[in-house]
Write an enzyme that holds these catalytic residues in place. Structure first.
Site, short mmCIF file in Angstrom:
data_model
loop_
_atom_site.label_atom_id
_atom_site.label_comp_id
_atom_site.label_asym_id
_atom_site.label_seq_id
_atom_site.Cartn_x
_atom_site.Cartn_y
_atom_site.Cartn_z
N LEU A 161 -54.50 12.55 -8.93
CA LEU A 161 -54.02 13.34 -10.06
C LEU A 161 -55.13 13.78 -10.99
O LEU A 161 -55.05 14.84 -11.61
CB LEU A 161 -52.99 12.53 -10.85
CG LEU A 161 -51.72 12.11 -10.10
CD1 LEU A 161 -50.88 11.17 -10.95
CD2 LEU A 161 -50.91 13.34 -9.69
N GLY A 162 -56.16 12.99 -11.12
CA GLY A 162 -57.25 13.32 -12.03
C GLY A 162 -58.21 12.16 -12.15
O GLY A 162 -58.08 11.15 -11.46
N TYR A 163 -59.19 12.32 -13.03
CA TYR A 163 -60.17 11.26 -13.21
C TYR A 163 -60.64 11.24 -14.65
O TYR A 163 -60.53 12.22 -15.39
CB TYR A 163 -61.37 11.46 -12.28
CG TYR A 163 -62.12 12.75 -12.50
CD1 TYR A 163 -63.15 12.83 -13.45
CD2 TYR A 163 -61.82 13.88 -11.77
CE1 TYR A 163 -63.84 14.01 -13.66
CE2 TYR A 163 -62.50 15.07 -11.97
CZ TYR A 163 -63.51 15.13 -12.92
OH TYR A 163 -64.19 16.30 -13.13
N GLY A 164 -61.16 10.10 -15.04
CA GLY A 164 -61.73 9.93 -16.37
C GLY A 164 -63.12 9.36 -16.26
O GLY A 164 -63.73 9.38 -15.19
N ASP A 165 -63.61 8.82 -17.35
CA ASP A 165 -64.98 8.33 -17.37
C ASP A 165 -65.14 7.03 -16.59
O ASP A 165 -66.23 6.74 -16.10
CB ASP A 165 -65.44 8.13 -18.82
CG ASP A 165 -66.91 7.82 -18.91
OD1 ASP A 165 -67.72 8.61 -18.38
OD2 ASP A 165 -67.27 6.78 -19.50
N ILE A 166 -64.08 6.24 -16.47
CA ILE A 166 -64.24 4.95 -15.81
C ILE A 166 -63.33 4.77 -14.59
O ILE A 166 -63.30 3.69 -14.00
CB ILE A 166 -63.97 3.78 -16.79
CG1 ILE A 166 -62.52 3.78 -17.27
CG2 ILE A 166 -64.93 3.83 -17.96
CD1 ILE A 166 -62.16 2.54 -18.07
N GLY A 167 -62.61 5.81 -14.18
CA GLY A 167 -61.76 5.65 -13.02
C GLY A 167 -61.01 6.91 -12.66
O GLY A 167 -61.08 7.92 -13.35
N LYS A 206 -54.13 3.88 -11.92
CA LYS A 206 -55.52 4.08 -12.30
C LYS A 206 -56.37 3.07 -11.55
O LYS A 206 -56.14 1.86 -11.65
CB LYS A 206 -55.70 3.93 -13.81
CG LYS A 206 -57.12 4.25 -14.28
CD LYS A 206 -57.20 4.32 -15.80
CE LYS A 206 -58.58 4.75 -16.26
NZ LYS A 206 -58.66 4.91 -17.74
N ASP A 209 -59.58 9.08 -28.84
CA ASP A 209 -59.76 10.01 -27.71
C ASP A 209 -58.63 11.02 -27.62
O ASP A 209 -58.23 11.42 -26.53
CB ASP A 209 -59.86 9.22 -26.40
CG ASP A 209 -60.58 10.02 -25.31
OD1 ASP A 209 -61.26 11.02 -25.65
OD2 ASP A 209 -60.46 9.65 -24.13
#
Length: 499
Positions: free
Chosen positions: A119-125, A144, A240
């Site tokens: 689905l997507g990604y962030g800074d840590i996963g 996640k 955030d």
């Protein structure tokens, strides 16, 4: 926790001390004349009515269970939260599915989920759409996945632990529910609700002129405001907020996501009596906003005077209810975290920051929803940071946004945090702004959202496979997680830890 009007939120262990003081006061009252006894009884009855009303309006703010702020250690086994401690998720089929497996002695792990889509990604996963195997009816979640080795090498293990601990505390309709969390030799996994409507950034891109109408923006901002208010009640500074982190559920209501940048601190929520104000609406002209950072005149603290000599009758209060306020001002973080366009001035200047940064980002958030862009964006990241510090707030010449919306944004985007709207009174102050006039805060979950997502056809994601993955397939899944987490780097996302 016990909610006492005019006092701090107190735990059951300490509440009896306040009760003792109250009993002593009542004993003294019994020595007074009968006329005063009758007046006292009237005041007590009025107070009980107000307590009942404020309790009803506070349902979305504080759960009726104690919040455990202590740090939790990692558990190599699966952990799921008992849904009986999550009042707002009653009747949730996801809880039914998780608890059904748990009742059969199954400890959820990565092999119990079928991965359907990233689905997507962030800074840590990275976040995946997953299906819980063996669930009837078929149940989907967002998982996640964080790579342990990557977290350790990038010194971000603590952030992952903090996010898990925060998610475990939350019980609010506009915040995530953590259904389970577990770890393998290589990954930390958080199992949460899947939001089929995507995020507000993608939804904004689909709107005419890539911006929302004022009614739609007000709806989304109202729900975000309630979520921030609840977080601050728990002593959590979000840090955030941006449209990408505001997800849209299948019913059109929102859910904040990504808490790895959040900051936890101590907090003392209090009930303070308010008085209905009158007079001006506090609109600031554009020249005043350009010349400096002004606090709109509509926003002044309205505190209850504690002197017994100045007691007012019920009619003097004009039906107003106590205000629940909690701003964790006793924290000064020096971390440099966030997205460039949303960073508050005090973060950039490394002056130390607290909960007021959430109100700055809330102002940027509303501005972007209404105008389709952020107000201080420059040609590059350095130019953006310079604009936040050195440039005044300006609105586009073609802006069709109302004066009340502009006034709220101006009050939120005050560069000095101590002069910013909600610095002392939090979300209570923002709720009373004319921009939110007509919003029924207690019943907002029953409002019709401006956008309802199209139903998701999960069949296009589901692949025919056996219920139990063979070792080779498990290894393939592990490699997929590895590659996804390695590629999850966002150039517009900055994190520098000074301490």
């Amino acid at each position: 926790m016990l909610l006492k009007p005019g006092n701090k939120l107190v735990s059951p262990e300490t509440s009896h001390h306040r009760d003792s003081a109250s009993n002593s006061s009542n004993h003294k009252c019994q020595q007074q004349k009968p006329r005063k006894d009758k007046q006292k009884q009237v005041e007590q009855n009025t107070k009980k009515i107000e307590e009942h009303q404020i309790k009803s309006e506070s349902t979305l703010l504080i759960s009726n269970h104690n919040v455990n702020m202590s740090s939790q250690s990692n558990n190599s086994e699966s952990t799921s939260t008992n849904n009986s401690s999550k009042p707002h998720t009653g009747g949730d089929i996801r809880w039914d599915a998780v608890n059904s497996l748990k009742s059969r002695g199954i400890k959820l792990g990565i092999s119990d989920f079928r991965v359907l889509k990233r689905l997507g990604y962030g800074d840590i996963g990275s976040v995946y759409l997953v299906e819980l195997k063996g669930a009837n009816p078929t149940t989907y979640f967002a998982m996640k996945v964080m790579d342990k080795a990557s977290l350790v090498s990038r010194n971000k293990l603590l952030r992952a632990q903090t996010e898990r601990e925060i998610l475990s505390q939350l019980d609010h309709p506009f915040l995530p529910t953590l259904y389970s969390h577990f770890e393998t030799d290589k990954f930390y996994c958080l199992v949460m609700e899947f939001c089929s409507g995507g995020n507000l950034y993608s939804l904004r891109q689909k709107q005419p002129n890539k911006c929302f109408t004022e009614d739609a923006a007000r709806f989304f901002a109202s729900e975000v405001l309630l979520a921030l208010e609840y977080l601050h009640m728990l002593g959590i500074v979000y840090r955030d907020l941006k449209p990408e982190n505001v997800l849209v559920r299948d019913d059109g209501h929102i859910m904040l996501s990504d808490f790895d940048l959040s900051l936890r601190c101590s907090v003392n929520p209090t009930l303070v009596k308010s008085f209905n104000g009158g007079g001006t609406t506090g609109i600031i002209d554009d020249n005043a906003a350009v010349q400096g950072c002004y606090q709109p005149s509509a926003f002044f603290p309205r505190m209850l005077q504690s002197s017994k000599k100045n007691r007012k009758s019920k009619s003097d209060f004009d039906g107003s209810l106590p205000e629940l306020m909690a701003e964790p001002t006793n924290v000064k973080s020096m971390s440099f975290v966030g997205t460039h366009e949303y960073l508050a001035p005090e973060i950039i200047k490394n002056e130390g920051h607290g909960s007021a940064v959430d109100w700055w980002t809330f102002g940027i958030f509303i501005y972007e929803l209404l105008h389709g862009a952020t107000p201080f964006k420059g040609q590059g990241n350095k130019a953006t940071l310079y604009n936040v510090i050195g440039q005044p707030l300006r609105f586009p010449e073609y802006s069709q946004v109302s004066s009340t919306a502009k006034d709220l944004i101006k009050g939120l985007l005050v560069k000095e945090p101590q002069n910013r709207i909600a610095y002392k009174r939090g979300a209570t102050e923002i709720k009373q702004h004319p921009f939110f006039e007509g919003v029924n805060w207690a019943l907002i979950r029953g409002e019709t959202p401006p956008h309802l997502p199209e139903p998701v056809d999960f069949s296009c994601y589901v692949k025919k496979e056996k219920e139990s993955l063979p070792p080779a397939a498990t290894e393939k899944k592990s490699k997929m997680f590895d590659e996804a987490n390695k590629s999850g780097s966002d150039p517009d996302y900055i994190v520098f830890e000074y301490f």
